[in-house]
Scaffold this motif. Structure first.
Motif, PDB file in Angstrom:
ATOM      1  N   LEU A 168     -22.670 -44.188  25.998  1.00  0.00           N
ATOM      2  CA  LEU A 168     -21.263 -43.864  25.730  1.00  0.00           C
ATOM      3  C   LEU A 168     -20.810 -42.657  26.550  1.00  0.00           C
ATOM      4  O   LEU A 168     -21.600 -41.761  26.862  1.00  0.00           O
ATOM      5  CB  LEU A 168     -21.061 -43.566  24.242  1.00  0.00           C
ATOM      6  N   ALA A 169     -19.515 -42.630  26.850  1.00  0.00           N
ATOM      7  CA  ALA A 169     -18.940 -41.500  27.584  1.00  0.00           C
ATOM      8  C   ALA A 169     -18.979 -40.251  26.689  1.00  0.00           C
ATOM      9  O   ALA A 169     -18.897 -40.372  25.461  1.00  0.00           O
ATOM     10  CB  ALA A 169     -17.503 -41.819  27.955  1.00  0.00           C
ATOM     11  N   PRO A 170     -19.108 -39.064  27.282  1.00  0.00           N
ATOM     12  CA  PRO A 170     -19.222 -37.835  26.482  1.00  0.00           C
ATOM     13  C   PRO A 170     -18.103 -37.640  25.455  1.00  0.00           C
ATOM     14  O   PRO A 170     -18.375 -37.234  24.319  1.00  0.00           O
ATOM     15  CB  PRO A 170     -19.195 -36.719  27.537  1.00  0.00           C
ATOM     16  N   LEU A 171     -16.879 -37.966  25.831  1.00  0.00           N
ATOM     17  CA  LEU A 171     -15.779 -37.759  24.876  1.00  0.00           C
ATOM     18  C   LEU A 171     -15.896 -38.686  23.671  1.00  0.00           C
ATOM     19  O   LEU A 171     -15.628 -38.290  22.535  1.00  0.00           O
ATOM     20  CB  LEU A 171     -14.430 -38.026  25.565  1.00  0.00           C
ATOM     21  N   VAL A 172     -16.339 -39.908  23.937  1.00  0.00           N
ATOM     22  CA  VAL A 172     -16.506 -40.883  22.846  1.00  0.00           C
ATOM     23  C   VAL A 172     -17.634 -40.422  21.930  1.00  0.00           C
ATOM     24  O   VAL A 172     -17.531 -40.466  20.700  1.00  0.00           O
ATOM     25  CB  VAL A 172     -16.829 -42.284  23.433  1.00  0.00           C
ATOM     26  N   THR A 173     -18.714 -39.950  22.553  1.00  0.00           N
ATOM     27  CA  THR A 173     -19.850 -39.471  21.766  1.00  0.00           C
ATOM     28  C   THR A 173     -19.439 -38.292  20.899  1.00  0.00           C
ATOM     29  O   THR A 173     -19.815 -38.206  19.721  1.00  0.00           O
ATOM     30  CB  THR A 173     -20.993 -39.049  22.711  1.00  0.00           C
ATOM     31  N   ALA A 174     -18.682 -37.377  21.473  1.00  0.00           N
ATOM     32  CA  ALA A 174     -18.249 -36.196  20.718  1.00  0.00           C
ATOM     33  C   ALA A 174     -17.430 -36.620  19.497  1.00  0.00           C
ATOM     34  O   ALA A 174     -17.612 -36.095  18.393  1.00  0.00           O
ATOM     35  CB  ALA A 174     -17.442 -35.268  21.615  1.00  0.00           C
ATOM     36  N   GLU A 175     -16.557 -37.595  19.687  1.00  0.00           N
ATOM     37  CA  GLU A 175     -15.730 -38.096  18.584  1.00  0.00           C
ATOM     38  C   GLU A 175     -16.607 -38.739  17.501  1.00  0.00           C
ATOM     39  O   GLU A 175     -16.432 -38.495  16.305  1.00  0.00           O
ATOM     40  CB  GLU A 175     -14.722 -39.114  19.161  1.00  0.00           C
ATOM     41  N   LEU A 176     -17.591 -39.509  17.962  1.00  0.00           N
ATOM     42  CA  LEU A 176     -18.508 -40.179  17.036  1.00  0.00           C
ATOM     43  C   LEU A 176     -19.275 -39.165  16.180  1.00  0.00           C
ATOM     44  O   LEU A 176     -19.363 -39.294  14.950  1.00  0.00           O
ATOM     45  CB  LEU A 176     -19.489 -40.987  17.882  1.00  0.00           C
ATOM     46  N   PHE A 177     -19.783 -38.134  16.823  1.00  0.00           N
ATOM     47  CA  PHE A 177     -20.553 -37.125  16.092  1.00  0.00           C
ATOM     48  C   PHE A 177     -19.648 -36.315  15.158  1.00  0.00           C
ATOM     49  O   PHE A 177     -20.081 -35.903  14.087  1.00  0.00           O
ATOM     50  CB  PHE A 177     -21.318 -36.218  17.058  1.00  0.00           C
ATOM     51  N   ARG A 178     -18.396 -36.116  15.577  1.00  0.00           N
ATOM     52  CA  ARG A 178     -17.457 -35.411  14.698  1.00  0.00           C
ATOM     53  C   ARG A 178     -17.256 -36.222  13.414  1.00  0.00           C
ATOM     54  O   ARG A 178     -17.248 -35.676  12.311  1.00  0.00           O
ATOM     55  CB  ARG A 178     -16.115 -35.214  15.431  1.00  0.00           C
ATOM     56  N   ILE A 179     -17.148 -37.538  13.580  1.00  0.00           N
ATOM     57  CA  ILE A 179     -16.934 -38.387  12.405  1.00  0.00           C
ATOM     58  C   ILE A 179     -18.193 -38.397  11.515  1.00  0.00           C
ATOM     59  O   ILE A 179     -18.095 -38.321  10.287  1.00  0.00           O
ATOM     60  CB  ILE A 179     -16.528 -39.821  12.823  1.00  0.00           C
ATOM     61  N   VAL A 180     -19.359 -38.444  12.147  1.00  0.00           N
ATOM     62  CA  VAL A 180     -20.607 -38.421  11.362  1.00  0.00           C
ATOM     63  C   VAL A 180     -20.660 -37.138  10.535  1.00  0.00           C
ATOM     64  O   VAL A 180     -20.998 -37.141   9.345  1.00  0.00           O
ATOM     65  CB  VAL A 180     -21.850 -38.538  12.282  1.00  0.00           C
ATOM     66  N   ARG A 181     -20.278 -36.042  11.142  1.00  0.00           N
ATOM     67  CA  ARG A 181     -20.278 -34.760  10.421  1.00  0.00           C
ATOM     68  C   ARG A 181     -19.273 -34.783   9.260  1.00  0.00           C
ATOM     69  O   ARG A 181     -19.556 -34.303   8.168  1.00  0.00           O
ATOM     70  CB  ARG A 181     -19.956 -33.637  11.420  1.00  0.00           C
ATOM     71  N   THR A 182     -18.097 -35.382   9.506  1.00  0.00           N
ATOM     72  CA  THR A 182     -17.081 -35.463   8.450  1.00  0.00           C
ATOM     73  C   THR A 182     -17.587 -36.309   7.278  1.00  0.00           C
ATOM     74  O   THR A 182     -17.444 -35.928   6.112  1.00  0.00           O
ATOM     75  CB  THR A 182     -15.770 -36.085   9.004  1.00  0.00           C
ATOM     76  N   VAL A 183     -18.207 -37.451   7.594  1.00  0.00           N
ATOM     77  CA  VAL A 183     -18.754 -38.312   6.537  1.00  0.00           C
ATOM     78  C   VAL A 183     -19.790 -37.524   5.731  1.00  0.00           C
ATOM     79  O   VAL A 183     -19.803 -37.524   4.501  1.00  0.00           O
ATOM     80  CB  VAL A 183     -19.391 -39.587   7.144  1.00  0.00           C
ATOM     81  N   ASN A 184     -20.663 -36.831   6.460  1.00  0.00           N
ATOM     82  CA  ASN A 184     -21.710 -36.039   5.803  1.00  0.00           C
ATOM     83  C   ASN A 184     -21.099 -34.976   4.887  1.00  0.00           C
ATOM     84  O   ASN A 184     -21.558 -34.778   3.757  1.00  0.00           O
ATOM     85  CB  ASN A 184     -22.600 -35.422   6.884  1.00  0.00           C
ATOM     86  N   GLU A 185     -20.054 -34.327   5.367  1.00  0.00           N
ATOM     87  CA  GLU A 185     -19.454 -33.254   4.570  1.00  0.00           C
ATOM     88  C   GLU A 185     -18.701 -33.812   3.364  1.00  0.00           C
ATOM     89  O   GLU A 185     -18.777 -33.270   2.271  1.00  0.00           O
ATOM     90  CB  GLU A 185     -18.506 -32.420   5.436  1.00  0.00           C
TER      91      GLU A 185
END
Ligand code: ATP
Length: 239
Positions: A168-185
């Motif tokens: 995945l492109a870096p921007l897409v990955t960053a968005e994905l990880f942001r969402i994973v963090r939000t779900v976790n929180e």
């Protein structure tokens, strides 16, 4: 973070005669994101497969006190273990909505499933816009979001993510990880993520373990591992 939610003790696993994990010990706290780092072939994918029942194991695996080792994948799914494999594993001829509904295969609570479909679409608005589209027509990033969204439809207590950034492109990955963090929180879902991109992994994780040749060689808080010279040299590409 309170106590250890997932504990792995002296875990051995492999494929036929090929032994890959040689006595892995690790612990993950409730509500924690735990990253597994390590070189190619270290056994990271095999570790996730061992946790979701996809390979035979010897040793101990406990989730919130319940013994998991030796149970088949569907039994582990019913206990709340959701695995997003490397390469995503979406059903490409099915629509986005059908893929998401399949993620709830262990559940009978209709209202809960409808509410969770809404919840997943709120996390991933791009999926809401494509509910009727076949999964095979999505971009790589959208497919990874679908794979994670499908796993969330299980209402997992333990979410296993294998190389979510792959291809995945870096921007897409960053968005994905942001969402994973939000779900976790928001949901306090405990997450174990295998990730080649150690920068990303240590940014999102609370704790991390380094796996080399089937053994954990280093464990600590993400901050501690980021500051570790050996980790910096081997995985972060500096010093
Ligand atoms: P990578 O980052 O390259 O994916 P990894 O740390 O995830 O590596 P694994 O995929 O768990 O490592 O592989 C560990 C070892 O197990 C490797 O030597 C690999 O060749 C072997 N292996 C993986 N899958 C199988 C399989 N289905 N059958 C036999 N051997 C396998």
């Amino acid at each position: 973070m309170s106590g250890d939610f997932l504990t792995v003790t002296d875990l051995h696993a492999g494929y036929g005669d090929a032994r890959v994990l040689h006595g892995v010990d690790l612990a993950v706290g409730r509500g924690e994101i735990c990253a597994i780092l390590g070189p190619n072939g270290a056994g990271k994918t095999t570790l996730l497969r061992a946790l979701s029942g996809m390979v035979r194991v010897r040793g101990g695996v406990r989730l919130d006190g319940t013994a998991l080792a030796g149970r088949p994948p569907d039994a582990l799914a019913r206990l709340g273990v959701a695995h997003v494999p490397e390469g995503r594993g979406t059903f490409t001829p099915l629509t986005v909505e059908e893929n998401l509904r399949l993620g709830a295969f262990t559940r009978r609570d209709r209202d809960g499933i409808e509410a969770d479909l809404e919840r997943v679409c709120a996390y991933f608005p791009v999926l809401r816009a494509r509910l009727g589209q076949v999964a095979g027509s999505l971009s790589g990033g959208e497919q990874q979001m679908l794979a994670i969204g499908r796993a969330l439809m299980l209402r997992p207590r333990l979410l296993l993510l294998d190389e979510p950034s792959l291809g995945l492109a870096p921007l897409v990955t960053a968005e994905l990880f942001r969402i994973v963090r939000t779900v976790n929180e928001q949901e306090r879902t405990t997450v174990v993520v295998v990730e080649q991109n150690a920068h990303l992994a240590l940014d999102v994780a609370h704790r991390a373990h380094v796996l080399e040749s089937g053994r954990i060689v280093l464990s600590g808080s993400a901050a501690r591992l980021r500051a570790d010279e050996q980790v910096a040299r081997s995985y972060l590409g500096y010093r």
